[in-house]
Motif scaffolding. Structure first.
Motif, PDB file in Angstrom:
ATOM      1  N   ASP A  78      36.902  30.625  41.286  1.00 27.09           N
ATOM      2  CA  ASP A  78      36.910  31.494  42.616  1.00 27.09           C
ATOM      3  C   ASP A  78      38.189  31.248  43.470  1.00 27.09           C
ATOM      4  OD1 ASP A  78      36.190  33.069  44.592  1.00 27.09           O
ATOM      5  OD2 ASP A  78      35.127  31.093  45.742  1.00 27.09           O
ATOM      6  N   PRO A  79      39.257  32.279  43.519  1.00 26.63           N
ATOM      7  CA  PRO A  79      38.925  33.799  42.937  1.00 26.63           C
ATOM      8  C   PRO A  79      39.228  33.824  41.580  1.00 26.63           C
ATOM      9  CG  PRO A  79      41.033  33.532  44.274  1.00 26.63           C
ATOM     10  CD  PRO A  79      40.404  32.126  44.283  1.00 26.63           C
ATOM     11  N   GLU A 126      45.352  30.984  47.832  1.00 26.92           N
ATOM     12  CA  GLU A 126      44.558  32.255  47.667  1.00 26.92           C
ATOM     13  C   GLU A 126      43.130  32.234  48.488  1.00 26.92           C
ATOM     14  OE1 GLU A 126      46.236  34.796  46.466  1.00 26.92           O
ATOM     15  OE2 GLU A 126      44.726  35.999  46.214  1.00 26.92           O
ATOM     16  N   ARG A 127      42.452  31.163  47.798  1.00 32.47           N
ATOM     17  CA  ARG A 127      41.067  31.172  48.399  1.00 32.47           C
ATOM     18  C   ARG A 127      40.973  30.932  49.907  1.00 32.47           C
ATOM     19  NH1 ARG A 127      36.864  27.153  46.135  1.00 32.47           N
ATOM     20  NH2 ARG A 127      38.197  27.238  44.454  1.00 32.47           N
ATOM     21  N   ILE A 133      45.609  28.190  43.874  1.00 35.18           N
ATOM     22  CA  ILE A 133      44.194  28.721  44.120  1.00 35.18           C
ATOM     23  C   ILE A 133      43.701  28.415  45.588  1.00 35.18           C
ATOM     24  CG2 ILE A 133      41.715  28.337  43.330  1.00 35.18           C
ATOM     25  CD1 ILE A 133      43.329  29.446  41.168  1.00 35.18           C
ATOM     26  N   PHE A 164      44.466  35.498  40.997  1.00 37.63           N
ATOM     27  CA  PHE A 164      45.069  34.189  41.470  1.00 37.63           C
ATOM     28  C   PHE A 164      46.693  34.509  41.063  1.00 37.63           C
ATOM     29  CE2 PHE A 164      42.690  32.280  38.173  1.00 37.63           C
ATOM     30  CZ  PHE A 164      43.593  32.044  37.430  1.00 37.63           C
TER      31      PHE A 164
END
Lengths: 333, 333
Positions: free
Chosen positions: A61-62, A182-183, A179, A65
């Motif tokens: 998640d996501p 981004e998250r 990650i 990325f």
């Protein structure tokens, strides 16, 4: 007829909708004569009876990325698990669990990316499955891949010896930082991307060092420290690494500083750590550096008689590197 | 220290919690020297280079149902896909995606059941993965298994010929009705249980009919009709089956009547349909009937020159059996 833009429960039912999804998207990108038959099992040929077999589920998640997406990761991750066993990855399975309402164009983007990654890694996706669950019963898409390959190197934990040398193939922490940025919407303009890459392209250069390479592992979930701890788990040996020798990008140090985390615990998706015979270490390092995936390779430590994993810091202190109860960031792969 | 009764995100992080879950539950039930090594890939030996490879994800709801659970299903389902390719199933992978908060005792129950099923099917679970997602991001537990085996029968769609005979190994609809009864709280006191079973125990008796068995498939999602349609898909042939010859339990007829559905479309998890040479059909049927998993086997139809799948009803009418857009009940496996 209304054009369908999202995945419905029917796409996972095994009826005509499933069949159409497979024919219009999956077979469009995963092109090979074995998968095309769509039989219950794929029929595969392997030239050796000494095989590696592995599986991983990807719940990252996501799903999109910097530098990649869940489709690419699901291919490279499993390819790398085979490569770490000294195998030539050959055939992969690809099974998806999709949340109802997921956009079909996103699904196509993921399949396209996975197919491109499979091409790059020189493996064939020969079987798969498609399941759909109700909205709210899964998070967008989960992918599970398995892989088989033929073993070429005899790598095993029990081959690790005191005075063996620890080599890492490149910089650490890139995947995890990409990650997290981004998250968590950190907005770091670091330009850090995932390092996800097919390590078999690098390990095949090492087959000639048959007797000198004792063990390999890729530091994914739990990062470098988890892998080093696993390497000595069950033995009476230890490992010491020198902080100043560990390759790491300035931007990654900056990001992990802000986040208050130790990059030695951060996940990678395109790096390997190998344990090699001391007298061959120089040659192995040189070979690794000759390939793009190993250009930043470095000798970072050695196997010692003293149990435990230890870090020798820049100023000379020696600290234990303990395995964590749990990694800080869930769903990193 | 507080005893943990539920799965936390940390159990999927690759740290100590993951390690403990694997050692205390997974290795406790899946006992074999290959899995025990917990390496990135399992090292397996196979005596042939002609292999079958398959994968399936299991998202069944509910996860516990009359006669079985998701763990048993994840083993038998993949074993059966290998068996349908004429293979002896040998090694399986087992990957779980668990929802945070899932009860550890339920997890243990599922692993125990899967291990028992693997023992019954005579396969070894040699590799796996454990991922955990946040509460509400998955529905209890999803399992993906893959399998490899050595091929012993040359079964392929292209071997199907006009005048071949269609045999089914037993009664239809049991699995689907058991799930519906449980999920929809129908409260039917039918006693109908899933028919989930390892079909390799039956198919190995058929290896001696090497040239006479042309194709096999297990009618899971989409039931008998989906499988029959897949058998003729891409050919110019058809199939006709006689309603009166299709084995079905009275209780299943009762339940599907109430539900208003056709049992020919209902999922099975322990039945196979095979397409065999006419002159050997009697002997093959007799062999199947000699095994507990084939005791209700019957010849139900034949391959004809007229395209399409057709049902000859009890009173003599002939109707097309069309593949549905989507099966009525999602998450049946």
């Amino acid at each position: 007829m209304k054009k369908t833009n999202t995945i419905s429960l029917g796409h996972g039912s095994g009826g005509l909708l499933t069949s159409r999804l497979i024919k219009t998207i999956i077979l469009r990108y995963f092109k090979n004569p074995i998968l095309k038959l769509l039989e219950d099992s794929a029929q595969i040929k392997l030239s050796s009876d000494d095989l590696a077999f592995t599986t991983d589920s990807y719940v990252i998640d996501p799903i999109f990325f910097p530098g990649g997406d869940i489709g690419m990761l699901a291919i490279y991750g499993t390819v790398n698990d085979l490569a770490m066993k000294g195998a030539i990855p050959r055939y992969l399975s690809f099974s998806v669990i999709i949340e109802e309402g997921f956009a079909i164009d996103k699904f196509e983007r993921i399949i396209k990316s996975a197919a491109k990654a499979a091409g790059h890694a020189q493996v064939q996706v020969v079987c798969g499955d498609t399941k759909v669950v109700e909205k709210g019963k899964a998070d967008s898409i989960f992918i599970t891949t398995s892989g088989v390959g033929t073993i070429r190197l005899n790598v095993a934990k029990k081959r690790i010896k005191t005075s063996d040398v620890i080599i890492i193939s490149g910089t650490i922490g890139d995947h995890g930082v990409a990650i997290m940025n981004e998250r968590l919407n950190l907005g770091l303009r670091s330009g850090i991307k995932t390092d996800a890459a097919p390590l078999n392209l690098l390990t095949r250069l090492l087959f000639k060092y048959k007797n000198s390479i004792h063990f390999m592992r890729d530091p994914t979930r739990g990062g470098v420290v988890s892998v080093l701890n696993e390497m000595i788990d069950g033995s009476n040996r230890g490992i010491i690494i020198k902080e100043e020798n560990v390759p790491i990008k300035k931007e990654v140090i900056g990001a992990t500083d802000i986040l208050g985390i130790d990059p030695l615990y951060v996940a990678n998706e395109g790096k390997l750590i190998c344990v090699v015979e001391k007298k061959a270490a120089g040659r192995i390092l040189k070979t690794m550096k000759s390939h793009i995936l190993g250009k930043d390779a470095a000798i970072i430590g050695e196997v010692i008689a003293e149990p435990g994993v230890w870090l020798k810091t820049r100023i000379g202190g020696i600290h234990p590197l303990l395995q964590l109860e749990a990694e800080g960031l869930p769903r990193i792969c």
